[in-house]
Design a protein around this motif. Sequence first.
Motif, PDB file in Angstrom:
ATOM      1  N   VAL A  73      -1.926  -8.753 -10.030  1.00  0.00           N
ATOM      2  CA  VAL A  73      -0.472  -8.797  -9.854  1.00  0.00           C
ATOM      3  C   VAL A  73      -0.027  -8.609  -8.395  1.00  0.00           C
ATOM      4  O   VAL A  73       0.808  -9.371  -7.910  1.00  0.00           O
ATOM      5  CB  VAL A  73       0.221  -7.777 -10.787  1.00  0.00           C
ATOM      6  CG1 VAL A  73       1.693  -7.632 -10.442  1.00  0.00           C
ATOM      7  CG2 VAL A  73       0.071  -8.217 -12.241  1.00  0.00           C
ATOM      8  N   PRO A  74      -0.561  -7.631  -7.656  1.00  0.00           N
ATOM      9  CA  PRO A  74      -0.070  -7.475  -6.275  1.00  0.00           C
ATOM     10  C   PRO A  74      -0.261  -8.738  -5.434  1.00  0.00           C
ATOM     11  O   PRO A  74       0.649  -9.136  -4.701  1.00  0.00           O
ATOM     12  CB  PRO A  74      -0.929  -6.331  -5.726  1.00  0.00           C
ATOM     13  CG  PRO A  74      -1.390  -5.581  -6.913  1.00  0.00           C
ATOM     14  CD  PRO A  74      -1.540  -6.585  -8.013  1.00  0.00           C
ATOM     15  N   LEU A  77       2.211 -11.381  -6.444  1.00  0.00           N
ATOM     16  CA  LEU A  77       3.568 -11.086  -5.962  1.00  0.00           C
ATOM     17  C   LEU A  77       3.712 -11.402  -4.482  1.00  0.00           C
ATOM     18  O   LEU A  77       4.743 -11.921  -4.044  1.00  0.00           O
ATOM     19  CB  LEU A  77       3.896  -9.617  -6.200  1.00  0.00           C
ATOM     20  CG  LEU A  77       4.367  -9.269  -7.598  1.00  0.00           C
ATOM     21  CD1 LEU A  77       4.700  -7.786  -7.683  1.00  0.00           C
ATOM     22  CD2 LEU A  77       5.599 -10.081  -7.971  1.00  0.00           C
ATOM     23  N   ILE A 114      13.689  -3.726 -18.628  1.00  0.00           N
ATOM     24  CA  ILE A 114      14.129  -3.948 -17.239  1.00  0.00           C
ATOM     25  C   ILE A 114      13.064  -4.666 -16.414  1.00  0.00           C
ATOM     26  O   ILE A 114      13.195  -4.787 -15.203  1.00  0.00           O
ATOM     27  CB  ILE A 114      14.457  -2.605 -16.552  1.00  0.00           C
ATOM     28  CG1 ILE A 114      13.205  -1.704 -16.534  1.00  0.00           C
ATOM     29  CG2 ILE A 114      15.615  -1.917 -17.245  1.00  0.00           C
ATOM     30  CD1 ILE A 114      13.290  -0.555 -15.560  1.00  0.00           C
ATOM     31  N   HIS A 115      12.019  -5.125 -17.065  1.00  0.00           N
ATOM     32  CA  HIS A 115      10.893  -5.698 -16.314  1.00  0.00           C
ATOM     33  C   HIS A 115      11.137  -7.178 -16.027  1.00  0.00           C
ATOM     34  O   HIS A 115      11.484  -7.936 -16.934  1.00  0.00           O
ATOM     35  CB  HIS A 115       9.602  -5.499 -17.100  1.00  0.00           C
ATOM     36  CG  HIS A 115       9.321  -4.050 -17.336  1.00  0.00           C
ATOM     37  ND1 HIS A 115       9.718  -3.400 -18.466  1.00  0.00           N
ATOM     38  CD2 HIS A 115       8.718  -3.120 -16.546  1.00  0.00           C
ATOM     39  CE1 HIS A 115       9.359  -2.121 -18.378  1.00  0.00           C
ATOM     40  NE2 HIS A 115       8.758  -1.933 -17.219  1.00  0.00           N
ATOM     41  N   ASP A 116      10.936  -7.552 -14.792  1.00  0.00           N
ATOM     42  CA  ASP A 116      11.310  -8.924 -14.439  1.00  0.00           C
ATOM     43  C   ASP A 116      10.309  -9.634 -13.534  1.00  0.00           C
ATOM     44  O   ASP A 116      10.591 -10.726 -13.044  1.00  0.00           O
ATOM     45  CB  ASP A 116      12.700  -8.949 -13.791  1.00  0.00           C
ATOM     46  CG  ASP A 116      12.805  -8.109 -12.537  1.00  0.00           C
ATOM     47  OD1 ASP A 116      11.778  -7.534 -12.107  1.00  0.00           O
ATOM     48  OD2 ASP A 116      13.907  -8.015 -11.980  1.00  0.00           O
ATOM     49  N   ILE A 117       9.150  -9.050 -13.335  1.00  0.00           N
ATOM     50  CA  ILE A 117       8.180  -9.691 -12.435  1.00  0.00           C
ATOM     51  C   ILE A 117       7.753 -11.037 -13.008  1.00  0.00           C
ATOM     52  O   ILE A 117       7.778 -12.064 -12.327  1.00  0.00           O
ATOM     53  CB  ILE A 117       6.960  -8.783 -12.206  1.00  0.00           C
ATOM     54  CG1 ILE A 117       7.373  -7.569 -11.379  1.00  0.00           C
ATOM     55  CG2 ILE A 117       5.853  -9.537 -11.499  1.00  0.00           C
ATOM     56  CD1 ILE A 117       6.274  -6.533 -11.219  1.00  0.00           C
ATOM     57  N   ILE A 138      18.065  -8.924 -16.376  1.00  0.00           N
ATOM     58  CA  ILE A 138      17.339  -8.022 -17.286  1.00  0.00           C
ATOM     59  C   ILE A 138      18.272  -7.446 -18.348  1.00  0.00           C
ATOM     60  O   ILE A 138      19.500  -7.590 -18.246  1.00  0.00           O
ATOM     61  CB  ILE A 138      16.695  -6.873 -16.489  1.00  0.00           C
ATOM     62  CG1 ILE A 138      17.754  -6.113 -15.685  1.00  0.00           C
ATOM     63  CG2 ILE A 138      15.600  -7.405 -15.573  1.00  0.00           C
ATOM     64  CD1 ILE A 138      17.251  -4.881 -14.952  1.00  0.00           C
ATOM     65  N   ALA A 193       3.640  -9.694 -21.272  1.00  0.00           N
ATOM     66  CA  ALA A 193       2.267  -9.193 -21.434  1.00  0.00           C
ATOM     67  C   ALA A 193       1.843  -8.891 -22.875  1.00  0.00           C
ATOM     68  O   ALA A 193       0.737  -9.246 -23.264  1.00  0.00           O
ATOM     69  CB  ALA A 193       2.074  -7.965 -20.556  1.00  0.00           C
TER      70      ALA A 193
ATOM     71  N   MET B 157      -1.582  -1.296  -8.120  1.00  0.00           N
ATOM     72  CA  MET B 157      -0.354  -2.031  -7.804  1.00  0.00           C
ATOM     73  C   MET B 157      -0.331  -2.494  -6.348  1.00  0.00           C
ATOM     74  O   MET B 157       0.589  -3.180  -5.927  1.00  0.00           O
ATOM     75  CB  MET B 157       0.880  -1.156  -8.069  1.00  0.00           C
ATOM     76  CG  MET B 157       1.054  -0.715  -9.504  1.00  0.00           C
ATOM     77  SD  MET B 157       1.398  -2.092 -10.606  1.00  0.00           S
ATOM     78  CE  MET B 157       0.004  -2.026 -11.695  1.00  0.00           C
ATOM     79  N   LEU B 165       5.596  -3.834  -1.762  1.00  0.00           N
ATOM     80  CA  LEU B 165       5.571  -4.205  -3.181  1.00  0.00           C
ATOM     81  C   LEU B 165       6.278  -3.175  -4.062  1.00  0.00           C
ATOM     82  O   LEU B 165       6.643  -3.479  -5.198  1.00  0.00           O
ATOM     83  CB  LEU B 165       4.127  -4.360  -3.666  1.00  0.00           C
ATOM     84  CG  LEU B 165       3.361  -5.572  -3.137  1.00  0.00           C
ATOM     85  CD1 LEU B 165       1.893  -5.498  -3.558  1.00  0.00           C
ATOM     86  CD2 LEU B 165       3.976  -6.872  -3.655  1.00  0.00           C
ATOM     87  N   MET B 169       8.218  -4.115  -7.503  1.00  0.00           N
ATOM     88  CA  MET B 169       7.738  -3.719  -8.831  1.00  0.00           C
ATOM     89  C   MET B 169       8.559  -2.603  -9.465  1.00  0.00           C
ATOM     90  O   MET B 169       8.626  -2.513 -10.684  1.00  0.00           O
ATOM     91  CB  MET B 169       6.278  -3.270  -8.744  1.00  0.00           C
ATOM     92  CG  MET B 169       5.336  -4.398  -8.421  1.00  0.00           C
ATOM     93  SD  MET B 169       3.653  -3.921  -8.826  1.00  0.00           S
ATOM     94  CE  MET B 169       2.744  -4.994  -7.755  1.00  0.00           C
TER      95      MET B 169
END
Lengths: 233, 220
Positions: A73-74, A77, A114-117, A138, A193, B157, B165, B169
């Motif tokens: 993920v990092p 992003l 609230i998750h929006d990635i 969200i 997920a 993360m 980040l 996140m």
Amino acid sequence: MAEQDDIILAELSDEELVQQMHDDLYDGLKDEIEEAVHILLDRGWQPYRILTEALVAGMTIVGYDFRDGILFVPEVLLAANAMKGGMFILKPLLAETGAPKQGKMVIGTVKGDIHDIGKNLVSMMLEGAGFEVVDIGINNPVENYLEALEREQPDILGMSALLTTTMPYMKVVIDTMVEKGLRDDYIVLVGGAPLNEEFGRAIGADAYCRDAAVAVEMAKDFVSRKHNQMAAG
Amino acid sequence: MTAAAFPDALPDDATLTEAGLPAQRPRGRILLIACGALAREILALRAANGWDHMDLTCLPAKLHLYPDRIPDAVARVVEDNRDSFESIFVVYADCGTGGRLQARCAELGVEMVPGPHCYAFFDGNAAFAARADDEMTAFYLTDFLVRQFDAFVWRPMGFDRHPELIGMMFGNYEKLIYLAQTDDPALDARARDCAARLGLAYERRLTGYGDLATALARQA
């Protein structure tokens, strides 16, 4: 990255520069991506070509490596942030030059979440693929989705959830669409997920999208089928 | 091995995160298959209640970073041990598996802890659900997660390498709630520091073992 410092982007051929952009996207180098976009524009590249051949193609590689467990993920992003930098430059130019439009999507994370990635990644990749995306953010109750469908008249409704506790709300939205006789007017794609294909089928979605790349493929596939049906009808 | 002696044999948190706790030679009638993040709490309950007939094995806590792998991992341990015990109890909640762990446990004929995840059952599933709307923007830590914050949050993360980040996140979160299983001022201070590092407000709630205690008591 020491080697990176030695590369002068403006001195690369078009082909080398696009390859370098794929590498820079992979490494999440936003400044380099923005510089390269300007270089290609100065060389007379059409914005849509830069978007597809440099940014979307590069981000697709990132998507594959995320799917295969090579990137996490990092890194995704950071790559997305770099692509966003490039798209920010291209977006107004794309509007001016009349890039092809694939369709329109309303997308949002469900109520209580609230998750929006993931949602943001899907939005960006769909925009890159030529979709107009209306992101309603969200924590959306069913009313927000219905208002957005009414207002925007999209081809697709996209719903996202990260939590086991919030994903059942997708069914509330779909059931409400059924009650109001709206369900068949839209393609419904879901992702997040804890979801899986079985869940997508069980709640009455058209498809579950396991990642942003799959969401793009599904969106293209369903929209083209919808258009074919309309043409046949 | 007595209940009192067992905790002394417990690996450190880093080992529980990476490797878990291997199955011992069977001594009890009941096998608990748990997440490594729950090992200390389970052994504390076992000691406090004299549940010497319960053996414990733990999967690596880091499986939580890949929830889709949890059902298969649990199933393997169930299959490997079912002939050695009268019963097996899975000490996981749903833990991000989207109902797949529950389905797999049902296929295997074993029970598991009810609830969405350990935050919920420590807090009490009913109370946690009742607070869901008010605490939508809360990020939770338990005792284990406070101790393993760097291994579970900070490094995976990428915040150690790319602090930019954090906003991407955690931008939608407002506070960190430390659900404390034990009353430990040192952990309280560490949890407060975790909140500060994430740029979140801080709250501590002493939960004890919550529904974990009742779930294990039902098996005993």
